[in-house]
Design a protein around this motif. Sequence first.
Motif, PDB file in Angstrom:
ATOM      1  N   THR A  77       0.833  -1.200   0.000  1.00  0.00           N
ATOM      2  CA  THR A  77       0.000   0.000   0.000  1.00  0.00           C
ATOM      3  C   THR A  77       0.865   1.246   0.000  1.00  0.00           C
ATOM      4  OG1 THR A  77      -1.941   1.026   1.046  1.00  0.00           O
ATOM      5  CG2 THR A  77      -0.208   0.231   2.518  1.00  0.00           C
ATOM      6  N   ALA A  78       0.210   2.378  -0.092  1.00  0.00           N
ATOM      7  CA  ALA A  78       0.881   3.666   0.059  1.00  0.00           C
ATOM      8  C   ALA A  78       0.315   4.350   1.282  1.00  0.00           C
ATOM      9  CB  ALA A  78       0.663   4.527  -1.180  1.00  0.00           C
ATOM     10  N   ILE A 114      -3.798   5.915   5.115  1.00  0.00           N
ATOM     11  CA  ILE A 114      -3.868   5.479   3.713  1.00  0.00           C
ATOM     12  C   ILE A 114      -4.945   6.213   2.935  1.00  0.00           C
ATOM     13  CG2 ILE A 114      -2.839   3.221   4.190  1.00  0.00           C
ATOM     14  CD1 ILE A 114      -5.681   2.012   3.964  1.00  0.00           C
ATOM     15  N   HIS A 139     -11.921   9.918   2.708  1.00  0.00           N
ATOM     16  CA  HIS A 139     -11.537   8.881   1.734  1.00  0.00           C
ATOM     17  C   HIS A 139     -10.962   9.436   0.438  1.00  0.00           C
ATOM     18  CE1 HIS A 139     -12.878   5.770   4.407  1.00  0.00           C
ATOM     19  NE2 HIS A 139     -14.007   6.439   4.588  1.00  0.00           N
ATOM     20  N   GLY A 157     -11.409  -4.488   1.858  1.00  0.00           N
ATOM     21  CA  GLY A 157     -12.634  -4.196   2.581  1.00  0.00           C
ATOM     22  C   GLY A 157     -13.621  -3.438   1.715  1.00  0.00           C
ATOM     23  N   ALA A 158     -14.831  -3.294   2.231  1.00  0.00           N
ATOM     24  CA  ALA A 158     -15.930  -2.713   1.444  1.00  0.00           C
ATOM     25  C   ALA A 158     -15.668  -1.258   1.066  1.00  0.00           C
ATOM     26  CB  ALA A 158     -17.224  -2.806   2.254  1.00  0.00           C
ATOM     27  N   THR A 159     -15.067  -0.462   1.960  1.00  0.00           N
ATOM     28  CA  THR A 159     -14.841   0.953   1.636  1.00  0.00           C
ATOM     29  C   THR A 159     -13.877   1.072   0.464  1.00  0.00           C
ATOM     30  OG1 THR A 159     -15.007   1.390   4.015  1.00  0.00           O
ATOM     31  CG2 THR A 159     -14.265   3.190   2.625  1.00  0.00           C
ATOM     32  N   THR A 160     -12.826   0.276   0.503  1.00  0.00           N
ATOM     33  CA  THR A 160     -11.842   0.290  -0.585  1.00  0.00           C
ATOM     34  C   THR A 160     -12.510  -0.133  -1.892  1.00  0.00           C
ATOM     35  OG1 THR A 160     -10.060  -0.139   0.961  1.00  0.00           O
ATOM     36  CG2 THR A 160      -9.646  -0.716  -1.350  1.00  0.00           C
ATOM     37  N   TRP A 192     -14.663   2.617  -3.204  1.00  0.00           N
ATOM     38  CA  TRP A 192     -13.829   3.702  -3.752  1.00  0.00           C
ATOM     39  C   TRP A 192     -13.392   3.328  -5.178  1.00  0.00           C
ATOM     40  CZ3 TRP A 192      -9.310   4.759  -6.114  1.00  0.00           C
ATOM     41  CH2 TRP A 192      -8.890   6.092  -6.128  1.00  0.00           C
ATOM     42  N   PHE A 250     -14.518  -8.030   1.659  1.00  0.00           N
ATOM     43  CA  PHE A 250     -15.136  -8.246   2.967  1.00  0.00           C
ATOM     44  C   PHE A 250     -16.224  -7.200   3.183  1.00  0.00           C
ATOM     45  CE2 PHE A 250     -12.762 -11.513   5.221  1.00  0.00           C
ATOM     46  CZ  PHE A 250     -11.667 -11.684   4.402  1.00  0.00           C
ATOM     47  N   THR A 251     -17.421  -7.682   3.463  1.00  0.00           N
ATOM     48  CA  THR A 251     -18.543  -6.778   3.694  1.00  0.00           C
ATOM     49  C   THR A 251     -19.682  -7.531   4.364  1.00  0.00           C
ATOM     50  OG1 THR A 251     -20.040  -5.183   2.651  1.00  0.00           O
ATOM     51  CG2 THR A 251     -19.600  -7.195   1.402  1.00  0.00           C
ATOM     52  N   HIS A 252     -20.518  -6.759   5.052  1.00  0.00           N
ATOM     53  CA  HIS A 252     -21.774  -7.312   5.568  1.00  0.00           C
ATOM     54  C   HIS A 252     -22.944  -6.847   4.711  1.00  0.00           C
ATOM     55  CE1 HIS A 252     -19.049  -7.390   9.124  1.00  0.00           C
ATOM     56  NE2 HIS A 252     -19.629  -8.569   9.302  1.00  0.00           N
ATOM     57  N   ARG A 253     -22.617  -6.092   3.653  1.00  0.00           N
ATOM     58  CA  ARG A 253     -23.674  -5.538   2.785  1.00  0.00           C
ATOM     59  C   ARG A 253     -23.883  -6.399   1.547  1.00  0.00           C
ATOM     60  NH1 ARG A 253     -21.052   0.349   2.529  1.00  0.00           N
ATOM     61  NH2 ARG A 253     -19.454  -0.580   3.824  1.00  0.00           N
ATOM     62  N   VAL A 293      -5.122  -5.602   0.035  1.00  0.00           N
ATOM     63  CA  VAL A 293      -5.146  -4.237  -0.511  1.00  0.00           C
ATOM     64  C   VAL A 293      -5.414  -3.213   0.607  1.00  0.00           C
ATOM     65  CG1 VAL A 293      -6.256  -2.739  -2.225  1.00  0.00           C
ATOM     66  CG2 VAL A 293      -5.983  -5.179  -2.709  1.00  0.00           C
ATOM     67  N   GLY A 334      -8.616  -1.982   3.783  1.00  0.00           N
ATOM     68  CA  GLY A 334      -7.966  -1.063   4.693  1.00  0.00           C
ATOM     69  C   GLY A 334      -7.194  -1.708   5.843  1.00  0.00           C
ATOM     70  N   GLN A 350      -6.808  -7.741  11.046  1.00  0.00           N
ATOM     71  CA  GLN A 350      -7.512  -8.994  11.364  1.00  0.00           C
ATOM     72  C   GLN A 350      -6.712 -10.199  10.854  1.00  0.00           C
ATOM     73  OE1 GLN A 350     -11.801  -8.888  10.340  1.00  0.00           O
ATOM     74  NE2 GLN A 350     -11.577  -6.667  10.172  1.00  0.00           N
TER      75      GLN A 350
HETATM   76  N1  LIG Z   1      -3.258   4.408   0.157  1.00  0.00           N
HETATM   77  C1  LIG Z   1      -3.603   3.321  -0.489  1.00  0.00           C
HETATM   78  O1  LIG Z   1      -2.833   2.807  -1.319  1.00  0.00           O
HETATM   79  C2  LIG Z   1      -4.909   2.673  -0.180  1.00  0.00           C
HETATM   80  C3  LIG Z   1      -5.044   1.285  -0.303  1.00  0.00           C
HETATM   81  C4  LIG Z   1      -6.249   0.708   0.040  1.00  0.00           C
HETATM   82  C5  LIG Z   1      -7.301   1.483   0.478  1.00  0.00           C
HETATM   83  N2  LIG Z   1      -7.158   2.823   0.544  1.00  0.00           N
HETATM   84  C6  LIG Z   1      -8.257   3.671   1.045  1.00  0.00           C
HETATM   85  O2  LIG Z   1      -8.260   3.547   2.447  1.00  0.00           O
HETATM   86  C7  LIG Z   1      -9.606   3.619   2.949  1.00  0.00           C
HETATM   87  C8  LIG Z   1      -9.873   2.354   3.747  1.00  0.00           C
HETATM   88  O3  LIG Z   1     -11.150   2.381   4.264  1.00  0.00           O
HETATM   89  P1  LIG Z   1     -11.529   1.620   5.625  1.00  0.00           P
HETATM   90  O4  LIG Z   1     -10.565   1.982   6.709  1.00  0.00           O
HETATM   91  O5  LIG Z   1     -12.979   1.860   5.858  1.00  0.00           O
HETATM   92  O6  LIG Z   1     -11.269   0.086   5.340  1.00  0.00           O
HETATM   93  P2  LIG Z   1     -11.866  -1.029   4.328  1.00  0.00           P
HETATM   94  O7  LIG Z   1     -11.218  -2.295   4.796  1.00  0.00           O
HETATM   95  O8  LIG Z   1     -11.655  -0.647   2.924  1.00  0.00           O
HETATM   96  O9  LIG Z   1     -13.429  -1.088   4.604  1.00  0.00           O
HETATM   97  C9  LIG Z   1     -13.948  -1.359   5.890  1.00  0.00           C
HETATM   98  C10 LIG Z   1     -15.232  -2.156   5.715  1.00  0.00           C
HETATM   99  O10 LIG Z   1     -14.896  -3.490   5.295  1.00  0.00           O
HETATM  100  C11 LIG Z   1     -15.821  -4.399   5.842  1.00  0.00           C
HETATM  101  N3  LIG Z   1     -15.123  -5.383   6.689  1.00  0.00           N
HETATM  102  C12 LIG Z   1     -13.919  -5.258   7.306  1.00  0.00           C
HETATM  103  N4  LIG Z   1     -13.617  -6.387   7.958  1.00  0.00           N
HETATM  104  C13 LIG Z   1     -14.644  -7.244   7.749  1.00  0.00           C
HETATM  105  C14 LIG Z   1     -14.926  -8.579   8.148  1.00  0.00           C
HETATM  106  N5  LIG Z   1     -14.082  -9.286   8.919  1.00  0.00           N
HETATM  107  N6  LIG Z   1     -16.079  -9.153   7.714  1.00  0.00           N
HETATM  108  C15 LIG Z   1     -16.936  -8.475   6.906  1.00  0.00           C
HETATM  109  N7  LIG Z   1     -16.740  -7.203   6.514  1.00  0.00           N
HETATM  110  C16 LIG Z   1     -15.608  -6.602   6.927  1.00  0.00           C
HETATM  111  C17 LIG Z   1     -16.811  -3.578   6.642  1.00  0.00           C
HETATM  112  O11 LIG Z   1     -17.828  -3.234   5.698  1.00  0.00           O
HETATM  113  P3  LIG Z   1     -19.411  -3.389   5.981  1.00  0.00           P
HETATM  114  O12 LIG Z   1     -19.827  -2.076   6.518  1.00  0.00           O
HETATM  115  O13 LIG Z   1     -20.002  -3.692   4.635  1.00  0.00           O
HETATM  116  O14 LIG Z   1     -19.576  -4.504   6.951  1.00  0.00           O
HETATM  117  C18 LIG Z   1     -16.030  -2.338   6.996  1.00  0.00           C
HETATM  118  O15 LIG Z   1     -16.834  -1.222   7.267  1.00  0.00           O
HETATM  119  C19 LIG Z   1     -10.493   3.784   1.712  1.00  0.00           C
HETATM  120  O16 LIG Z   1     -10.755   5.156   1.496  1.00  0.00           O
HETATM  121  C20 LIG Z   1      -9.630   3.257   0.577  1.00  0.00           C
HETATM  122  O17 LIG Z   1      -9.973   3.828  -0.673  1.00  0.00           O
HETATM  123  C21 LIG Z   1      -5.980   3.424   0.263  1.00  0.00           C
END
Ligand SMILES: NC(=O)c1ccc[n+]([C@@H]2O[C@H](COP(=O)([O-])OP(=O)(O)OC[C@H]3O[C@@H](n4cnc5c(N)ncnc54)[C@H](OP(=O)(O)O)[C@@H]3O)[C@@H](O)[C@H]2O)c1
Length: 179
Positions: free
Chosen positions: A8-9, A16, A21, A52-55, A58, A75-78, A114, A116, A122
Amino acid sequence: MTRTVYYTATSLDGFIATADHSLDWLLSRENDADGPMGYTGFLAGVGALAMGATTYLWVREHDPDWLPERPAWVFTHRELTAPPGADLRFTADDPAQVHAAMVAAAGGRDVWLVGGGDLVGQFAERGLLDEVVVSIAPVTLGGGAPLLPRRVELEVLECARNGEFVVVRYAVAPAPAPA
Ligand SMILES: NC(=O)c1ccc[n+]([C@@H]2O[C@H](COP(=O)([O-])OP(=O)(O)OC[C@H]3O[C@@H](n4cnc5c(N)ncnc54)[C@H](OP(=O)(O)O)[C@@H]3O)[C@@H](O)[C@H]2O)c1
């Protein structure tokens, strides 16, 4: 042998993405995908990935053509949907169970986490993270999505400059034996 790598960066202060976001602080900077520890060489060694779902959301919104042609788990619950033709699985299974499936799908190549950061944490707390490769952007953000919000002991394997970034590859140190 398959390694599980968080590639990652990050900002210098360990974020990150900004709190809203945005990746503008990252995507505006010079980086050579074919340079030291660059994206091209890394991706060539990847056989499966997870995020994860946010990534994922995005990527869907900002860079829908990015999803690499590799089996990917989100990974998501949605109830999310995949773009046509994408090799995607949505899951809320335990990361250990998903990891076993990813390693099988990777066919000897590496597994890419990838992000977050909490999702990577985890995997780390289950002993399923081998390496962390960070491209450190020359900026501090003061807050946002954390790089890896766990205590993980690391050993430096390699570091280099790539464009405006310093890239460091770390091995995850084995957990100490119980006393
Ligand atoms: N700098 C970089 O190179 C880089 C790399 C990657 C990402 N990013 C950015 O970093 C940010 C990361 O967002 P974030 O911190 O919210 O993390 P994320 O991991 O992208 O998303 C978090 C979501 O993933 C789901 N999740 C996580 N663990 C789970 C599990 N064990 N089971 C089921 N669902 C799970 C949940 O979604 P649900 O609400 O659906 O349950 C949680 O709300 C984003 O803006 C992304 O674009 C940047």
